[in-house]
Every structure is written in C-alpha cells, then in structure tokens.
Write a protein that holds these residues in place. Structure first.
Motif, mmCIF file in Angstrom:
data_model
loop_
_atom_site.group_PDB
_atom_site.id
_atom_site.type_symbol
_atom_site.label_atom_id
_atom_site.label_comp_id
_atom_site.label_asym_id
_atom_site.label_seq_id
_atom_site.Cartn_x
_atom_site.Cartn_y
_atom_site.Cartn_z
ATOM 1 N N THR A 97 3.681 -95.706 23.712
ATOM 2 C CA THR A 97 2.776 -95.308 22.630
ATOM 3 C C THR A 97 3.016 -96.173 21.397
ATOM 4 N N HIS A 98 4.265 -96.589 21.194
ATOM 5 C CA HIS A 98 4.573 -97.469 20.070
ATOM 6 C C HIS A 98 3.916 -98.825 20.273
ATOM 7 N N ASP A 99 4.053 -99.403 21.491
ATOM 8 C CA ASP A 99 3.428 -100.701 21.782
ATOM 9 C C ASP A 99 1.921 -100.645 21.602
ATOM 10 N N GLN A 100 1.333 -99.555 22.081
ATOM 11 C CA GLN A 100 -0.124 -99.428 22.060
ATOM 12 C C GLN A 100 -0.653 -98.944 20.712
ATOM 13 N N ARG A 101 0.250 -98.510 19.844
ATOM 14 C CA ARG A 101 -0.129 -97.992 18.525
ATOM 15 C C ARG A 101 -1.113 -96.829 18.654
ATOM 16 N N ILE A 102 -0.723 -95.894 19.507
ATOM 17 C CA ILE A 102 -1.552 -94.714 19.724
ATOM 18 C C ILE A 102 -0.744 -93.461 19.428
ATOM 19 N N GLY A 103 -1.467 -92.384 19.112
ATOM 20 C CA GLY A 103 -0.831 -91.097 18.915
ATOM 21 C C GLY A 103 -0.626 -90.387 20.247
ATOM 22 N N TRP A 104 0.124 -89.297 20.211
ATOM 23 C CA TRP A 104 0.444 -88.559 21.433
ATOM 24 C C TRP A 104 -0.809 -88.029 22.111
ATOM 25 N N SER A 105 -1.816 -87.657 21.326
ATOM 26 C CA SER A 105 -3.046 -87.102 21.908
ATOM 27 C C SER A 105 -3.866 -88.159 22.641
ATOM 28 N N GLU A 106 -3.627 -89.447 22.356
ATOM 29 C CA GLU A 106 -4.357 -90.533 23.014
ATOM 30 C C GLU A 106 -3.625 -91.040 24.256
ATOM 31 N N TYR A 107 -2.507 -90.433 24.563
ATOM 32 C CA TYR A 107 -1.621 -90.886 25.646
ATOM 33 C C TYR A 107 -1.839 -90.006 26.871
ATOM 34 N N ARG A 108 -1.953 -90.654 28.029
ATOM 35 C CA ARG A 108 -2.071 -89.937 29.299
ATOM 36 C C ARG A 108 -1.148 -90.598 30.306
ATOM 37 N N LEU A 109 -0.517 -89.771 31.125
ATOM 38 C CA LEU A 109 0.433 -90.278 32.105
ATOM 39 C C LEU A 109 0.166 -89.608 33.445
ATOM 40 N N ASP A 110 -0.353 -90.370 34.404
ATOM 41 C CA ASP A 110 -0.479 -89.875 35.780
ATOM 42 C C ASP A 110 0.856 -90.071 36.481
ATOM 43 N N ARG A 111 1.271 -89.094 37.286
ATOM 44 C CA ARG A 111 2.582 -89.212 37.913
ATOM 45 C C ARG A 111 2.587 -88.707 39.342
ATOM 46 N N GLU A 112 3.526 -89.273 40.099
ATOM 47 C CA GLU A 112 3.710 -88.910 41.508
ATOM 48 C C GLU A 112 5.209 -88.998 41.807
ATOM 49 N N TYR A 113 5.806 -87.883 42.221
ATOM 50 C CA TYR A 113 7.250 -87.820 42.449
ATOM 51 C C TYR A 113 7.531 -87.611 43.935
ATOM 52 N N ARG A 114 8.602 -88.226 44.437
ATOM 53 C CA ARG A 114 9.089 -87.916 45.785
ATOM 54 C C ARG A 114 10.499 -88.450 45.960
ATOM 55 N N ARG A 137 9.626 -92.121 41.047
ATOM 56 C CA ARG A 137 8.560 -91.654 40.168
ATOM 57 C C ARG A 137 7.584 -92.803 39.917
ATOM 58 N N ARG A 138 6.346 -92.582 40.293
ATOM 59 C CA ARG A 138 5.303 -93.584 40.049
ATOM 60 C C ARG A 138 4.416 -93.074 38.925
ATOM 61 N N PHE A 139 4.268 -93.879 37.882
ATOM 62 C CA PHE A 139 3.474 -93.511 36.715
ATOM 63 C C PHE A 139 2.331 -94.507 36.518
ATOM 64 N N VAL A 140 1.202 -94.001 36.084
ATOM 65 C CA VAL A 140 0.121 -94.847 35.563
ATOM 66 C C VAL A 140 -0.059 -94.449 34.103
ATOM 67 N N PHE A 141 0.107 -95.423 33.210
ATOM 68 C CA PHE A 141 0.047 -95.183 31.775
ATOM 69 C C PHE A 141 -1.357 -95.493 31.260
ATOM 70 N N TRP A 142 -1.911 -94.556 30.507
ATOM 71 C CA TRP A 142 -3.252 -94.698 29.935
ATOM 72 C C TRP A 142 -3.171 -94.695 28.411
ATOM 73 N N ALA A 143 -4.033 -95.490 27.794
ATOM 74 C CA ALA A 143 -4.187 -95.490 26.341
ATOM 75 C C ALA A 143 -5.666 -95.571 26.018
ATOM 76 N N ARG A 144 -6.111 -94.686 25.173
ATOM 77 C CA ARG A 144 -7.523 -94.658 24.744
ATOM 78 C C ARG A 144 -8.474 -94.601 25.935
ATOM 79 N N GLY A 145 -8.078 -93.851 26.958
ATOM 80 C CA GLY A 145 -8.946 -93.640 28.103
ATOM 81 C C GLY A 145 -8.961 -94.753 29.121
ATOM 82 N N GLU A 146 -8.068 -95.755 28.986
ATOM 83 C CA GLU A 146 -8.034 -96.874 29.918
ATOM 84 C C GLU A 146 -6.638 -97.018 30.520
#
Length: 251
Positions: A97-114, A137-146
């Motif tokens: 979120t720091h790199d992307q300069r976004i707030g917590w509400s603009e942050y989305r994290l898809d995750r898959e654990y095994r 843990r596999r994560f997909v990081f989203w910022a501003r809907g992308e």
C-alpha cells in the motif's frame, strides 16, 4: 537494404504512439485504412500491427479494433519499503500500500492457502531438510481495482500451524508478513532479495491482465529472524512495465 513494408509501417505507428499522435486509449487506423495509406495489402498491415502488439504497445479488442495501451502507473520499489511494516503503524498499511500510495480501503488481497512439503529448492532456501512441512500462501494484490502483483510465500508449519497467521480470513494483515512474524515472537532482522526477469506464464498474463509481449520481474525473497529463515517468497511477480526497482547502498 530497404526495410520490409510492415516494419516501416510499424516504425511510423510506433513514432505516433510515442510522440502523442496516437494517445493511450485511442484506436489505430483500421487495417483497410493502413493498407490504403501505404499501398500494401491488409496482410502486410496486420503484420505491422502484430509487431506493435508483440512490443506491448497496442492491444486488439474484439469488436473494438486495435487500441493504444493505457500504461499503468509505474511503481518504485526499494528495500527501504519494509521499514513501513517493521516500524509503528499509525494507520493500517503494508509495503504494497505504501508503494502504491493507496489507503487501506483501496487495497484488496486475494488469497489461497494450503499445506505443502518443501521441495529441494525450497529446502535449500530455508536451510531445512527436503520434505519439511510448510504453509504455502498465494496472494494476488490489487490496487484501485486492478491486479498488480502475484506473490507465493512459504512459512514453516511448525511456526504458524494453529495460529492466526495460518487463517486466510485474517488477511489482509496490517504490516504484512513482517508484522505476522513479529506477532509470532520472531521479528524479522534481515531481508534478502534476488531479482530476475522472464516472460510470464499464461496464468500470470490472465491474472495480472497483461498485454502480450510484456515480461515480468520476479523477486525471490527470504526473511530472517536472527540466523533463521522464517519466510521464503518464491516469487513476487510484477509486470515489468509497472515497476522500477530502486536499491541504495550505504558506503
């Protein structure tokens, strides 16, 4: 020797893209128009467009013609970003979120654990025996809907099993992995990264909504607490046209 016609057409279109005559989001002339303008067949015009598509400059949309790609914002990534996660947080944040300069509400994290067992490469990275139980843990990081990056990280099961760190419902976790290790009583003391570049897999292209011809930067990361490796990330995957890696060295 004169250039083939399709190369000359591609050169002209590329120049128009770079000097703003064809701005991001605009449509290129149709194949029929390009063929007529340059006195060539539509097959030759199609070859010219294919060159630009392979360079990641344009994309062809079904029913929408060929469009100049809108370049995503370039993100600057430096080793110092981990200080955001290891220092006191005044508001929920991670290095992403720091790199992307976004707030917590603009942050989305898809995750898959095994659970998995360490293969030879992971075992070497952890300095543990092959076959050691790990949490993957596999994560997909989203910022501003992308979608912006993919990360696959591993933690020793004997460290995280039965703890909130192994619960995907607890993500996203303010402070990210460094904060999780600190929660477990093992604050990270060192981070090592190895950076490579390669072409993406089809799954990465689809997940990150990448244009054809764009390579990815991959970062293999190890987090230490003292002499022990407590996290291996194999890998962080970021489209190369969305990132600049900044590294500094105090001498």
């Amino acid at each position: 020797m004169p250039k083939p016609a399709y190369i000359r057409i591609a050169d002209e279109l590329r120049k128009g893209i770079r000097d703003g005559a064809h701005p991001p989001g605009s449509r290129l002339p149709t194949l029929a128009v390009l063929a007529a303008e340059h006195g060539v067949s539509e097959i030759v015009a199609r070859q010219a467009v294919a060159v630009l598509r392979g360079e990641g400059l344009v994309e062809t949309r079904r029913g929408g013609g060929t469009v100049v790609r809108i370049r995503p914002p370039v993100r600057r990534v430096a080793m110092e970003r981990y200080r955001v996660e290891t220092g006191p947080l005044t508001a929920p944040a991670t290095s992403f979120t720091h790199d992307q300069r976004i707030g917590w509400s603009e942050y989305r994290l898809d995750r898959e654990y095994r659970g998995v067992r360490a293969d030879a490469e992971l075992a070497a990275l952890f300095a543990l025996p092959a076959g050691t139980d790990l949490l993957r843990r596999r994560f997909v990081f989203w910022a501003r809907g992308e979608p912006q990056q993919i990360s696959v990280n591993y933690l020793p099961w004997d460290l995280v099993g039965g703890t909130p760190v192994a619960d995907p419902e607890r993500e996203p976790w303010p402070g990210g992995t460094p904060a999780q290790l600190s929660y477990l009583g093992h604050p990270p003391t060192r981070v090592e990264e190895a950076v490579r570049a390669r072409m993406p897999t089809p799954e990465e292209v689809e997940t990150l909504r990448m244009a054809g011809g764009t390579p990815v930067v991959t970062i293999t990361r190890r987090m230490f607490s003292g002499d022990r490796v407590l996290e291996v990330c194999r890998d962080i995957v970021i489209p190369a046209d969305r990132v600049v890696l900044d590294y500094s060295l105090d001498l």
